[in-house]
Design an enzyme around this catalytic site. Structure first.
Site, PDB file in Angstrom:
ATOM      1  N   HIS A 155       1.128  -1.388   0.197  1.00 41.20           N
ATOM      2  CA  HIS A 155      -0.274  -0.559   0.175  1.00 41.20           C
ATOM      3  C   HIS A 155       0.844   1.164  -0.215  1.00 41.20           C
ATOM      4  CE1 HIS A 155      -3.227  -2.800   1.764  1.00 41.20           C
ATOM      5  NE2 HIS A 155      -2.412  -3.455   2.468  1.00 41.20           N
ATOM      6  N   SER A 276      15.886  21.317 -16.289  1.00 41.72           N
ATOM      7  CA  SER A 276      14.787  21.587 -16.453  1.00 41.72           C
ATOM      8  C   SER A 276      15.674  22.751 -17.632  1.00 41.72           C
ATOM      9  CB  SER A 276      14.008  21.919 -15.228  1.00 41.72           C
ATOM     10  OG  SER A 276      13.260  23.171 -15.211  1.00 41.72           O
ATOM     11  N   LYS A 282      17.292  21.025 -10.846  1.00 42.30           N
ATOM     12  CA  LYS A 282      16.048  19.112 -11.141  1.00 42.30           C
ATOM     13  C   LYS A 282      17.418  18.570 -11.908  1.00 42.30           C
ATOM     14  CE  LYS A 282      11.945  18.990 -11.190  1.00 42.30           C
ATOM     15  NZ  LYS A 282      11.112  19.437 -12.522  1.00 42.30           N
ATOM     16  N   GLU A 289       9.873   7.594 -17.448  1.00 40.59           N
ATOM     17  CA  GLU A 289       8.809   8.756 -17.889  1.00 40.59           C
ATOM     18  C   GLU A 289       7.956   7.865 -19.648  1.00 40.59           C
ATOM     19  OE1 GLU A 289       8.025  11.974 -14.386  1.00 40.59           O
ATOM     20  OE2 GLU A 289       9.585  12.336 -16.592  1.00 40.59           O
TER      21      GLU A 289
END
Ligand code: ARG
Length: 456
Positions: A155, A276, A282, A289
């Protein structure tokens, strides 16, 4: 003019012509198409359906076309209807009359079914190789971190301690099954449809088995209508690829989470992460992804194939031309993903301290504390309740189980003694889980050995 000009003039409306043409995506099967035609000419000559001399001229012409395509001196005509008519027209242009004999006892219906099977056989083999490579990389990583403790989750809540080796070896097991599914699909596909002709076989004295053997097939399709209509193999392979992507996507999701500031379990190498355009701090896991994102494409390809087939009466229908873009896209996508995913996993660095720190918080040794009470004679259900109260106590005091004093423990149960601290030591908790398939070092090493053996 079309190869089928005769009954009609063979001239299509321009838009209809573009709409009908498949050369844009089937030209990639040029090699399989030529290989198939060489075998067909050989079979026709072997059976005396064409002369040995014509057979030789056809074969020589075809092999020259193959050479010219590969060297770049022959460009595949983007105006052609499909790869089959392009090769046949080119052959006839080069060798004349004998070229017109090649299509005896054959139809584009069995020809395309043949080409696609031959092409996908190669694609499946290439994909299996990549999956093997990924499995090896995972085994290598797991071998480097067989006792690196980290929290295992259920979970998305810290549950029980595991090791990094144990966690990632779960993916190696999934990949083994993926390899098995692709190999199974390829094996079932290994039947030659050539000689099924348009749908009803032929009156010529062909030898389908001989032709299949020349092409390296394990057998021949036993029903000519099935042979030209079957696209199960596209569905089956695409379905195996969809599951590959499911697994890659789950792994990607973990890599994305683990490389976040919140987790800091891993760091991706600069070669496989991006920055970024505005936020200087970043380091983004774009590759993972994209792998996760491209999963939907492959699922789409699978649904496309299933839907395309479901309403088709036997035998060939032009709808089936749509099979290629879907199944090719699925293979292209999976291969592109794996080509980046493999080195990305291989080069990622592991932050053992963050993993260990995360394992220290979150009471992931609570089950072990309950098991300790059980070893002292308490029934498990009672021990579960007692430890639940201890966890509540700790949470209120903002301390971990390790930080609680023996006196405080004894207040919860007389059965506690100082041995409890060893029982809840995280490293001990992992090491004691010696059940088959568990997270301990010895078990992880066995899992690695198992996968490496299966990969052979
Ligand atoms: N381009 C076609 C396909 O991909 C080849 C088969 C054409 N057959 C036909 N009867 N028109 O399916």
């Amino acid at each position: 003019m079309k190869i089928w000009a005769g009954r009609s003039a063979g001239e299509l409306d321009r838009a209809a012509e573009d709409f009908n043409s498949s050369i844009r995506f089937d030209s990639r099967m040029y090699k399989e198409d030529i290989t198939g035609s060489v075998a067909h000419a050989e079979m026709l000559a072997h059976q005396g359906i064409i002369t040995r001399e014509d057979g030789e001229k056809i074969k020589k012409g075809l092999l020259q076309i193959l050479e010219d395509i590969e060297s770049g001196s022959l460009e595949i005509d983007s105006e052609a209807e499909d790869i089959h008519s392009f090769v046949e027209a080119e052959l006839t242009k080069r060798i004349g009359e004998p070229g017109k004999r090649l299509h005896t006892a054959r139809s584009r219906n069995d020809q395309v079914a043949l080409d696609t099977r031959l092409y996908l056989k190669g694609q499946a083999a290439q994909t299996v190789e990549l999956l093997k490579k990924l499995s090896e990389v995972i085994c290598k990583k797991a071998g480097q971190y067989p006792d690196t403790v980290m929290p295992g989750y259920t979970h998305m809540q810290r549950a029980q301690p595991v090791t990094l080796g144990h966690h990632i070896m779960a993916y190696a097991m999934m990949l083994l099954r993926d390899i098995g599914r692709l190999n199974d699909g390829a094996k079932r596909m290994d039947m030659s449809p050539i000689g099924c002709c348009a749908l009803a076989g032929t009156t010529y004295n062909i030898d389908r088995e001989y032709e299949a053997e020349l092409l390296g097939f394990g057998g021949v399709c036993q029903n000519s209508m099935d042979g030209v209509s079957d696209r199960d193999f596209c569905v089956e392979l695409c379905s195996a690829l969809a599951l590959v992507m499911t697994h890659i996507s789950r792994f990607s999701e973990e890599i994305i989470l683990w490389s976040s500031w919140e987790f800091k379990f891993i760091e991706l190498s600069d070669a496989y992460s991006t920055g970024s355009s505005i936020m200087p701090q970043k380091k983004n896991p774009d590759m993972a992804e994209l792998a996760r994102g491209k999963t939907g494409r492959v699922y789409g390809d699978l649904i496309m194939l299933l839907t395309m087939l479901k309403g088709l009466p036997l035998a060939y229908n032009k709808d089936m031309q749509e099979d290629k873009e879907a199944v090719f896209d699925a293979f292209d996508t999976v291969k592109a993903v794996l080509n980046v995913f493999i080195p990305m996993v291989d080069t990622m660095s592991v932050n053992e301290k963050s993993m260990r720190d995360a394992a220290a918080k979150g009471f992931i040794n609570a089950t072990d504390l309950a098991d300790y009470l059980v070893s002292k004679g308490m029934p498990f259900r009672t021990a579960y309740k007692t430890v639940g109260e201890i966890v509540a106590d700790c949470t209120e005091k903002n301390i971990t189980l390790e930080e609680m004093t023996l006196d405080e423990y004894v207040a919860h149960s007389e059965l506690f003694d100082s041995g409890l601290y060893e029982a809840i030591n995280i490293e001990e908790c992992v090491a004691r889980r010696t059940s088959l398939g568990g997270p301990g070092k010895g078990s992880v090493e066995k899992q690695i050995a198992y996968v490496m053996e299966e990969l052979k």
